[in-house]
Write a protein that holds these residues in place. Sequence first.
Motif, PDB file in Angstrom:
ATOM      1  N   GLY A 127       0.812  -1.208   0.000  1.00  0.00           N
ATOM      2  CA  GLY A 127       0.000   0.000   0.000  1.00  0.00           C
ATOM      3  C   GLY A 127       0.847   1.261   0.000  1.00  0.00           C
ATOM      4  N   PRO A 128       0.200   2.428   0.171  1.00  0.00           N
ATOM      5  CA  PRO A 128       0.936   3.709   0.131  1.00  0.00           C
ATOM      6  C   PRO A 128       2.073   3.793   1.147  1.00  0.00           C
ATOM      7  CG  PRO A 128      -1.418   4.086   0.043  1.00  0.00           C
ATOM      8  CD  PRO A 128      -1.244   2.631   0.289  1.00  0.00           C
ATOM      9  N   LEU A 129       1.839   3.352   2.402  1.00  0.00           N
ATOM     10  CA  LEU A 129       2.910   3.430   3.405  1.00  0.00           C
ATOM     11  C   LEU A 129       4.085   2.533   3.011  1.00  0.00           C
ATOM     12  CD1 LEU A 129       3.719   4.634   6.208  1.00  0.00           C
ATOM     13  CD2 LEU A 129       2.882   2.520   7.216  1.00  0.00           C
ATOM     14  N   GLY A 130       3.738   1.319   2.528  1.00  0.00           N
ATOM     15  CA  GLY A 130       4.766   0.375   2.084  1.00  0.00           C
ATOM     16  C   GLY A 130       5.598   0.982   0.968  1.00  0.00           C
ATOM     17  N   ALA A 131       4.920   1.653   0.016  1.00  0.00           N
ATOM     18  CA  ALA A 131       5.628   2.255  -1.121  1.00  0.00           C
ATOM     19  C   ALA A 131       6.566   3.366  -0.647  1.00  0.00           C
ATOM     20  CB  ALA A 131       4.611   2.808  -2.117  1.00  0.00           C
ATOM     21  N   VAL A 132       6.077   4.177   0.295  1.00  0.00           N
ATOM     22  CA  VAL A 132       6.902   5.280   0.813  1.00  0.00           C
ATOM     23  C   VAL A 132       8.111   4.728   1.558  1.00  0.00           C
ATOM     24  CG1 VAL A 132       6.932   7.215   2.441  1.00  0.00           C
ATOM     25  CG2 VAL A 132       4.984   6.913   0.916  1.00  0.00           C
ATOM     26  N   MET A 133       7.879   3.705   2.396  1.00  0.00           N
ATOM     27  CA  MET A 133       8.978   3.116   3.171  1.00  0.00           C
ATOM     28  C   MET A 133      10.020   2.475   2.248  1.00  0.00           C
ATOM     29  SD  MET A 133       8.345   3.919   6.257  1.00  0.00           S
ATOM     30  CE  MET A 133       9.322   2.929   7.351  1.00  0.00           C
ATOM     31  N   LYS A 134       9.522   1.835   1.184  1.00  0.00           N
ATOM     32  CA  LYS A 134      10.431   1.210   0.212  1.00  0.00           C
ATOM     33  C   LYS A 134      11.291   2.291  -0.456  1.00  0.00           C
ATOM     34  CE  LYS A 134       8.612  -2.411  -2.050  1.00  0.00           C
ATOM     35  NZ  LYS A 134       7.757  -2.980  -3.109  1.00  0.00           N
ATOM     36  N   TRP A 135      10.648   3.407  -0.763  1.00  0.00           N
ATOM     37  CA  TRP A 135      11.328   4.528  -1.420  1.00  0.00           C
ATOM     38  C   TRP A 135      12.445   5.073  -0.528  1.00  0.00           C
ATOM     39  CZ3 TRP A 135      11.406  10.082  -0.994  1.00  0.00           C
ATOM     40  CH2 TRP A 135      11.854  10.731  -2.157  1.00  0.00           C
ATOM     41  N   PHE A 136      12.187   5.039   0.818  1.00  0.00           N
ATOM     42  CA  PHE A 136      13.200   5.498   1.776  1.00  0.00           C
ATOM     43  C   PHE A 136      14.251   4.409   2.063  1.00  0.00           C
ATOM     44  CE2 PHE A 136      10.138   8.862   3.078  1.00  0.00           C
ATOM     45  CZ  PHE A 136      10.999   9.939   2.986  1.00  0.00           C
ATOM     46  N   GLY A 137      14.113   3.250   1.389  1.00  0.00           N
ATOM     47  CA  GLY A 137      15.056   2.155   1.572  1.00  0.00           C
ATOM     48  C   GLY A 137      14.843   1.364   2.848  1.00  0.00           C
ATOM     49  N   ASN A 138      13.658   1.454   3.443  1.00  0.00           N
ATOM     50  CA  ASN A 138      13.362   0.727   4.682  1.00  0.00           C
ATOM     51  C   ASN A 138      12.005   0.037   4.543  1.00  0.00           C
ATOM     52  OD1 ASN A 138      13.643  -0.152   7.252  1.00  0.00           O
ATOM     53  ND2 ASN A 138      13.131   1.809   8.240  1.00  0.00           N
ATOM     54  N   PRO A 139      11.928  -1.000   3.639  1.00  0.00           N
ATOM     55  CA  PRO A 139      10.611  -1.586   3.338  1.00  0.00           C
ATOM     56  C   PRO A 139       9.959  -2.240   4.557  1.00  0.00           C
ATOM     57  CG  PRO A 139      12.369  -2.930   2.421  1.00  0.00           C
ATOM     58  CD  PRO A 139      13.025  -1.705   2.961  1.00  0.00           C
ATOM     59  N   LEU A 140       8.622  -2.261   4.529  1.00  0.00           N
ATOM     60  CA  LEU A 140       7.876  -2.893   5.625  1.00  0.00           C
ATOM     61  C   LEU A 140       8.070  -4.407   5.548  1.00  0.00           C
ATOM     62  CD1 LEU A 140       4.469  -0.961   5.415  1.00  0.00           C
ATOM     63  CD2 LEU A 140       6.300  -0.607   7.063  1.00  0.00           C
ATOM     64  N   PRO A 141       7.955  -5.139   6.675  1.00  0.00           N
ATOM     65  CA  PRO A 141       8.071  -6.605   6.609  1.00  0.00           C
ATOM     66  C   PRO A 141       6.994  -7.188   5.690  1.00  0.00           C
ATOM     67  CG  PRO A 141       7.215  -5.888   8.746  1.00  0.00           C
ATOM     68  CD  PRO A 141       7.673  -4.667   8.034  1.00  0.00           C
ATOM     69  N   PRO A 142       7.319  -8.253   4.927  1.00  0.00           N
ATOM     70  CA  PRO A 142       6.359  -8.771   3.937  1.00  0.00           C
ATOM     71  C   PRO A 142       5.022  -9.205   4.538  1.00  0.00           C
ATOM     72  CG  PRO A 142       8.272 -10.222   4.180  1.00  0.00           C
ATOM     73  CD  PRO A 142       8.595  -8.983   4.929  1.00  0.00           C
TER      74      PRO A 142
END
Lengths: 306, 305
Positions: free
Chosen positions: B138-153
């Motif tokens: 989702g949006p938070l996951g995408a933002v976190m991935k962009w910051f190089g700190n993806p959410l746990p799967p």
Amino acid sequence: MLNVKRKRRMDETASILTHKSGKEKILYIIISVLFGLYALTIVYPLLFMIINSFQFYLEYNSATNPFALPSSWHFENYITAISKMNMVDSSGREIGLVEMFFNSIWFCFVTIFGGVFCSACTGYCLSKYNFKLRNAMYTIAIFSMTIPIVGNTGAMFKLTSDLGIYNSPLYVILSSLGGFGFNFLVMYGFFSNVSWSYAEAAFIDGASQLKVFFQIMLPQAFMSILTLSIVAFIRVWNDYMTPLLYLPDYPTVASGLYIIEQSFTRSGDYPSYFAGLVLSTIPVIIVFASCSDVIMKNFSVGGLKG
Amino acid sequence: MHETKKKNAFKRETTVTLIVLMVLPVLNWLVFWLYVNVSSLALAFQHPRTGEFDLVNFKLLYNSITMKGGEIGIALRNTGLFFAVHLLITLPLSLFIAFFLYKRVYGYGLYRIVFYLPAVIPSLVMVTAFKNFIDPDGPLGAVMKWFGNPLPPEGLLARTSSSVWVIVVYTIWTGFTTDVLLFTGGMARIPTEIIEAAKLDGCGPAREVVSIVLPLIWPTISTQIVLLFTNIFSAGGPVLFLTNGKYETSTIAFWIFTQVYGNGQLGGTGSYNLVSCAGMSFTLISVPLILGIRKLMSKVDTVEY
């Protein structure tokens, strides 16, 4: 004339509250931006759901960019939600969204009518009549509000089974006739401030006591009754625990959509489910949008104005 | 003679009126409050299988609270956490928001409506929107991935270490509604003459909050604090929709619900004794707590205006 005076007073109040010095202005801009961000966090997820309710379900399930708009807008998801999305009751009968809406509407209507009307009755009797059990009843009403009894759900469940009203519309009717809760306090406060001379004048004209209550006193309480009814509507429309526990075969939109969601797999038709959720929100949003002023103005210390 | 007759007729009519207007609410109270609570008390002391009076439910309750990883113990811990979060974070933040809405912060007309929306929109809708928002895809996951700190799967809600905290965030996010409404209502009734006089005397914003606004709306604040303590064992969020009690997220209110609801089978689960016993024990704990907090709150001087 009165309106002009009131407007002038409101303008004066507003100017006192809005007048800010230079430094204060900067602070208020920062706070306004922070409030705006918080407001966005409330509105954005809802917009996200509304937008996704128009997506093709395969496109939604395989989407890689959560910010992307649908490549094509599928309004038919709403028709799917209304006509095809359903749950199965204990007898194997399929219940769709239309029936859930119907249940929500009568559930709200009965609960609001029973609860608010009974509270108006008890509030009126205890504030205007002096009878033997009056003080005891008032004390009990306050006591049952002050000390919440935790965990009587089991006993309540057993009682509904014993009375044969479990999983029956009778449960909604009988349980809604409460007159000693929060609504009672509001109605009691209101009627305490209504002059009894209206009733005395009506008695001299030969009106019965019931006629005085229904034709003179109740109409005066219209604003309090309206406010309580709006608050009750929002509460009852959104209540999922009561229908889940006591009315499994009479799901409302709040409980039925949850049961439908439970049967979904990861590859389910989520956009149509979102469409159902959006539809379930429309009635409360309409009521809130048209009555938000009533709610905002009538709330006061510890509840509603009497 | 005629006068007495008239008086008697009026008295009779009064009795009939009272009976007509009060019979349904009184019967409702007798059945759905008095009988239910007396029967709940009896169930607490009854053996779940034999129905005989004994203390087996209390032993079960004690074991479940003290046992490491016991369901009721976890539920109690989480309930305490949600209560503390409301008292120490949501309530003060609500006061902060209410003050700036009262002071007509830019856009206040829109904000006071939007801030109340979480109380209006169905929980299932808010939860679904929230779950999609925090999903790894989702949006938070995408933002976190962009910051190089993806959410746990598996997502933040499906991990014991983070699930309760996610629900805490959810309750804060959606929790300002009624508190803000009541505090703004209380502040709106502060006479403008007082604010005006204070401003003429050179009173700054901080002094205005501490010396004028807070003392004048103290009755509203103390009522909310007392109400919070009154409903201490109901503290929590929509656990059913968020995690269904998994990943150590249960609360007392949710535990009571699941004990009766089970998996939604027709007729419930029938396990009412332990629920009644826990309920009675928690009520006994909450009574002195509520009375104590009421006494404490009444010790603070209130200002009449």
